[in-house]
Design a protein around this motif. Structure first.
Motif, PDB file in Angstrom:
ATOM      1  N   ARG A 276       0.777  -1.149   0.000  1.00  0.00           N
ATOM      2  CA  ARG A 276      -0.055   0.327  -0.055  1.00  0.00           C
ATOM      3  C   ARG A 276       0.865   1.170   0.042  1.00  0.00           C
ATOM      4  N   GLU A 352      -4.203  -6.075  -0.321  1.00  0.00           N
ATOM      5  CA  GLU A 352      -4.997  -5.340   0.412  1.00  0.00           C
ATOM      6  C   GLU A 352      -5.867  -6.241   1.338  1.00  0.00           C
ATOM      7  N   TYR A 407      -8.643   0.159  -5.416  1.00  0.00           N
ATOM      8  CA  TYR A 407      -7.288   0.105  -4.797  1.00  0.00           C
ATOM      9  C   TYR A 407      -6.300   0.239  -5.653  1.00  0.00           C
TER      10      TYR A 407
END
Length: 472
Positions: A276, A352, A407
Motif C-alpha cells: 500500500r 489489500e 485499490y
C-alpha cells in the motif's frame, strides 16, 4: 535489487520448481492413454478432483494465511507457523471423524483410504512449501519442485507399470511424492525451529483464520469452475466423453505452467514491492500485467493453431480414440488464459487483505458456470462445458477488473485485449468448422496475434536490459 529484476529472478527460480512437474504431466499422456481406457482415465482423474475439493476444507485455508502473514515483517514467523500447524492438525482430526460421510461421496467406494492419504499429504506439503516461500527460500522451493516431480515419476512407474495398481497407483503416486517432499522441506529448512508453543499467539491465529475463512469457499468455487464440467459431462454424456475432455485439458496445462511459475513469484513481488505504501505501484502492476497478458495470448494462439497435431503426438502410442480430444482444446485454452488473468487480479485482493471480495467474485463465477454447464452440455457436448468455463472466467475477470480499481488504478490495455480476442475467436471458429485451407487462415490469424502482442514484451525486455546495463 530492482523490483522488476527481482520479479524476473524469482520467476526463473519458480520456473525450475514448476516447469518439470507441468511438463511431466504433459509428457506422461501417452503412458496414461496406453495404460488406461477412456472411462478408467476419466474416473482416475475424478478421484483427484474430489481430493482437491477437500484440500481447502481440511487445511482450513491456512496455507493462504501462511504466505500472506509470513511475508509481512510485522508478524513473528514462529507464531505464524505454529498457529498454522495447529490449525491444520485440528482440520485433519475433524477430517478423520468425517470418514463415514466421505465414504458416501459418489464414486468413492473402495477409494476412501487413498483419498485420505492424498489429501493429508498434500495439506502437510502445502504448509511446508508455503512457509518456505514466505521465508523466501526460493532456491530450496525450486529444488523441492524438481524433487517432487522425480518422485512422482518414480512412483507412477512403480505403482502402475510394475505393480499394475491402476487407478490406485495413479492416486497413491501423488500422495507418496508429497509425503517425501514434506519431509524434505521440513528437514532441510529446519522448520522444527518455528514450532514453538511459547510463541503461540491466539490473537494472530484468529486474525489469520479470519483472513483465510473466505478463501476456503473461494477455493471450492475455483474447484467448481474448473471441475464441475467433468461431473456434468460424466453424468450427462458418460465417462468416455469425460476421458476425452480430461485428455484435452492436458494441453492448456502448458499455459498453467507459465502462469503458475509467474504467479508464485508475482505474489511475493505484489506484497513486498507493491504494498500500500509503495510509490508507483499502479504503474508497476500495469506494466507487469500488460507483459503477462501478451505472453499468455501468444502461447494461447500457438497452442490453438497446433492443437490437432499436439493431440496426435500425445496419443501416438495410446488409444487412437483420444485423438478426437483436439476439438475441445481451443475453448479450454482461452478459458485457461482468463483464469490466469483472474488470478493476477486476485493478487490485489491479497495485498489489500480483501479475501471477502475474492469469495464474492468466485461465487458469481461458480454459479454462472454451473448454470451454463446444465444448459450447454446437452446440446454442445464437451465444448459446451469448455465454453461455460471460459464465459464464467471472463465474467469474473470483468467484475474484478472493475472492483480492484478502488485499490489500484491499473491499465489493463482493454483495446489490445479486445482485438486479440477477436483474432483468437476467428482462429477457433475456422478451426472447429474445418473450412477449406483452415490451417493457412488460422496461421495468418496467429501471426496477427503475435504482431499485435510482441511490442509490450519487447518493451519490457528493453527496459530490463537497460536497467541491467546501468547497474553494470
Amino acid at each position: 535489487m530492482d523490483k522488476y529484476k527481482r520479479l524476473v529472478s524469482n520467476t526463473l527460480l519458480f520456473a525450475i520448481s514448476s516447469f518439470s512437474s507441468k511438463i511431466l504431466s504433459f509428457l506422461l499422456m501417452p503412458f496414461f492413454t496406453r495404460m488406461f481406457g477412456l472411462g478408467e482415465f476419466g474416473d482416475a482423474d475424478l478421484i483427484t478432483k474430489y481430493a482437491q475439493l477437500l484440500l481447502p476444507v481440511v487445511s482450513v485455508g491456512v496455507a493462504n494465511a501462511i504466505i500472506r502473514y509470513g511475508l509481512d515483517r510485522a508478524f513473528d514467523k514462529a507464531a505464524v507457523f505454529t498457529g498454522g500447524l495447529l490449525a491444520e492438525c485440528c482440520g485433519i482430526a475433524i477430517f478423520f471423524l468425517c470418514w463415514p460421510l466421505v465414504g458416501r461421496i459418489p464414486g468413492m467406494s473402495g477409494y476412501v483410504p487413498l483419498l485420505y492419504a492424498y489429501v493429508i499429504m498434500s495439506v502437510l506439503r502445502n504448509l511446508c512449501s508455503q512457509f518456505v516461500r514466505a521465508k523466501q527460500y526460493i532456491r530450496l522451493y525450486a529444488v523441492d519442485g524438481v524433487l517432487n516431480t522425480c518422485l512422482y515419476l518414480f512412483f507412477i512407474i512403480l505403482f502402475i507399470a510394475v505393480f499394475d495398481w491402476g487407478i490406485n497407483g495413479y492416486v497413491l503416486a501423488t500422495a507418496a511424492a508429497d509425503c517425501c517432499s514434506a519431509i524434505f522441506l521440513f528437514t532441510v529448512a529446519r522448520l522444527h525451529r518455528y514450532i514453538r508453543l511459547s510463541h503461540f499467539d491466539g490473537g494472530l491465529l484468529r486474525q489469520m483464520l479470519r483472513y483465510a475463512a473466505p478463501l476456503i469457499p473461494t477455493s471450492m468455487f475455483w474447484w467448481i469452475t474448473n471441475t464441475s464440467d467433468h461431473m456434468f459431462i460424466t453424468a450427462m454424456i458418460g465417462s468416455e466423453a469425460n476421458g476425452l475432455y480430461v485428455a484435452a485439458y492436458k494441453v492448456p496445462n502448458v499455459i498453467m505452467l507459465f502462469s503458475t511459475l509467474f504467479t508464485e513469484a508475482w505474489q511475493l513481488s505484489a506484497v513486498t514491492d507493491g504494498g500500500r505504501d509503495k510509490p508507483g505501484r499502479a504503474k508497476f502492476f500495469s506494466r507487469v500485467f500488460q507483459s503477462y497478458q501478451s505472453l499468455m495470448f501468444l502461447v494461447a494462439a500457438g497452442l490453438i493453431l497446433f492443437a490437432k497435431p499436439i493431440m496426435m503426438v500425445l496419443t501416438l502410442s495410446g488409444d487412437s480414440a483420444f485423438n478426437e480430444a483436439w476439438r475441445y482444446i481451443p475453448l479450454l485454452v482461452v478459458a485457461t488464459v482468463f483464469s490466469c488473468f483472474v488470478t493476477f487480479l486476485g493478487s490485489i485482493y491479497m495485498v489489500e487483505m480483501r479475501s471477502g471480495q475474492s469469495f464474492v467474485t468466485m461465487l458469481i463465477g461458480a454459479g454462472s458456470n454451473l448454470l451454463m454447464n446444465w444448459l450447454l452440455i446437452p446440446g454442445f457436448g464437451p465444448n459446451g462445458a469448455a465454453f461455460a468455463t471460459f464465459a464464467s472466467y471472463l465474467l469474473v475477470f470483468v467484475i474484478r477488473a472493475v472492483g480492484t480499481r478502488r485499490y489500484i488504478r491499473m491499465d489493463l490495455a482493454p483495446a489490445r485485449m479486445t482485438v486479440t480476442m477477436a483474432l483468437i475467436a476467428g482462429e477457433i471458429g475456422l478451426m472447429l468448422a474445418e473450412v477449406p485451407l483452415w490451417p493457412l487462415w488460422c496461421g495468418l490469424l496467429c501471426a496477427g496475434v503475435a504482431l499485435f502482442n510482441l511490442m509490450p514484451l519487447l518493451e519490457t525486455a528493453r527496459r530490463l536490459l537497460g536497467r541491467l546495463r546501468r547497474r553494470g
